[in-house]
Design an enzyme around this catalytic site. Structure first.
Site, short mmCIF file in Angstrom:
data_model
loop_
_atom_site.label_atom_id
_atom_site.label_comp_id
_atom_site.label_asym_id
_atom_site.label_seq_id
_atom_site.Cartn_x
_atom_site.Cartn_y
_atom_site.Cartn_z
N ASN A 113 63.15 51.48 105.73
CA ASN A 113 64.45 51.13 106.30
C ASN A 113 65.50 51.94 105.52
OD1 ASN A 113 66.83 50.02 107.18
ND2 ASN A 113 66.49 47.99 106.26
N LYS B 280 68.55 52.33 106.08
CA LYS B 280 69.91 51.75 106.09
C LYS B 280 70.94 52.85 106.42
CE LYS B 280 68.21 48.12 103.17
NZ LYS B 280 68.46 47.01 102.27
N HIS C 250 67.93 42.04 110.84
CA HIS C 250 67.95 42.24 109.38
C HIS C 250 69.05 41.36 108.77
CE1 HIS C 250 68.48 44.14 105.47
NE2 HIS C 250 67.26 44.63 105.62
N GLU D 51 71.18 41.93 106.60
CA GLU D 51 72.49 42.59 106.48
C GLU D 51 73.23 42.54 107.81
OE1 GLU D 51 71.10 46.30 104.78
OE2 GLU D 51 70.54 45.22 102.95
N GLU E 6 61.68 38.76 104.51
CA GLU E 6 62.55 39.42 103.54
C GLU E 6 63.47 38.39 102.88
OE1 GLU E 6 62.85 43.92 104.28
OE2 GLU E 6 64.58 42.94 105.20
N GLY F 246 67.36 44.74 97.75
CA GLY F 246 68.28 45.62 97.06
C GLY F 246 68.63 45.16 95.65
N SER G 103 62.81 44.84 97.63
CA SER G 103 62.50 45.53 96.38
C SER G 103 61.01 45.85 96.21
CB SER G 103 63.01 44.74 95.17
OG SER G 103 64.42 44.59 95.25
P1 PGA Z 1 65.00 47.08 99.49
O1 PGA Z 1 65.43 46.77 101.02
O2 PGA Z 1 63.60 47.59 99.52
O3 PGA Z 1 66.00 48.10 99.03
O4 PGA Z 1 65.13 45.78 98.75
C1 PGA Z 1 64.54 46.16 101.90
C2 PGA Z 1 65.21 45.88 103.22
O5 PGA Z 1 66.40 45.53 103.22
O6 PGA Z 1 64.60 46.00 104.29
#
Ligand code: PGA
Length: 255
Positions: free
Chosen positions: A13, A15, A98, A100, A170, A176, A216
């Site tokens: 992903n 982003k 997601h 976010e 998630e 993140g 992460s």
């Molecule tokens: P990350 O993001 O691996 O940077 O924690 C995962 C995601 O948001 O899908």
């Protein structure tokens, strides 16, 4: 059912990262590193990178995905992109719901359900994201939170259409932050998600649905997470922006 009968999926992903040129060089770096992979390798890139990414990955084992889409086919929705538009470009996957999107763009379980159905209609596979925040985890309501997100997102989705759905667990507190869930914590919730699917759709669907962990995941912790019985792959943010790190995760999924 034996976990090995489900094909692992490693999805990046990206982003809001990478211009078209930057995307091109990252994809060129990734392709040779993952070419022998038995697991499904997906890169969910920004919309503007999609045409070049699809072109570059033609005749390779890398699939291109998007990160979201609108639920209507077309119309007066300034700034939005429809599932139909994505499918016309050769997009095979898109992330839906997601955290976010839920937090910053006010997506709700209801619009996520509509998006999911729009995606399925276009023969695109949805990577449906669910997960609790830290407060909910501390209050011990993780299972209720993910159960609610899953049942609302899947409302009106038939068992046959569930073949087009991958679920990504998630936990928001792990995204993140560099602080992944412990393998056992992730496994517990992924097993719970599978049991929730069993309750909604029965044994065949529950045994075949792919459930990913995201938050992460990196080249150091991937192997242990991916060994778990109910974790069929990963949705990877930060570490998917580094070709070597990402390919190490893909290798771990192939073990
Ligand atoms: P990350 O993001 O691996 O940077 O924690 C995962 C995601 O948001 O899908």
């Amino acid at each position: 059912m034996n976990k090995n009968l489900r094909q692992p999926v490693i999805a990046g992903n990206w982003k809001m990262n990478k211009t078209v040129d930057e995307a091109g060089s990252l994809i060129k770096d990734i392709i040779p590193l993952v070419k022998d992979s038995e697991c499904e390798v997906v890169l969910c890139v920004p919309f503007v990178d999609v045409p070049a990414a699809v072109e570059l990955t033609k005749n390779t084992n890398v699939k291109i995905g998007a990160q979201n889409c609108h639920f209507e086919e077309s119309g007066a929705f300034t700034g939005e992109i429809s599932a139909k538009m994505l499918s016309s470009l050769g997009v095979k996957y898109t992330i839906v719901g997601h955290s976010e999107r839920r937090a910053y763009f006010k997506e709700t379980d209801e619009t996520i359900n509509k998006r999911l159905k729009a995606v399925i209609k276009e023969n695109i596979s949805a990577i449906l994201c669910v997960g609790e925040n830290l407060e909910q985890r501390n209050q011990n309501v993780t299972e209720q939170v993910v159960k609610r997100q899953i049942s609302l997102a899947l409302q009106g989705v038939s068992e046959e259409d569930l073949n087009r759905v991958i679920i990504a667990y998630e936990p928001i507190w792990a995204i993140g932050t560099g602080k992944s869930a412990l393998p056992q914590q992730a496994e517990e919730v992924c097993a719970y998600i599978r049991s929730a699917i069993r309750g909604l759709y029965g044994d065949v669907a529950a045994d075949s649905v792919a459930i990913l962990y995201g938050g992460s995941m990196n080249e150091k912790n991937a192997a242990e997470l991916l060994q778990k019985e109910n974790i069929d792959g990963g949705l990877i943010g930060k570490s998917s922006l580094d070709a070597k790190a990402f390919s190490h995760i893909v290798e771990a999924a192939n073990q």
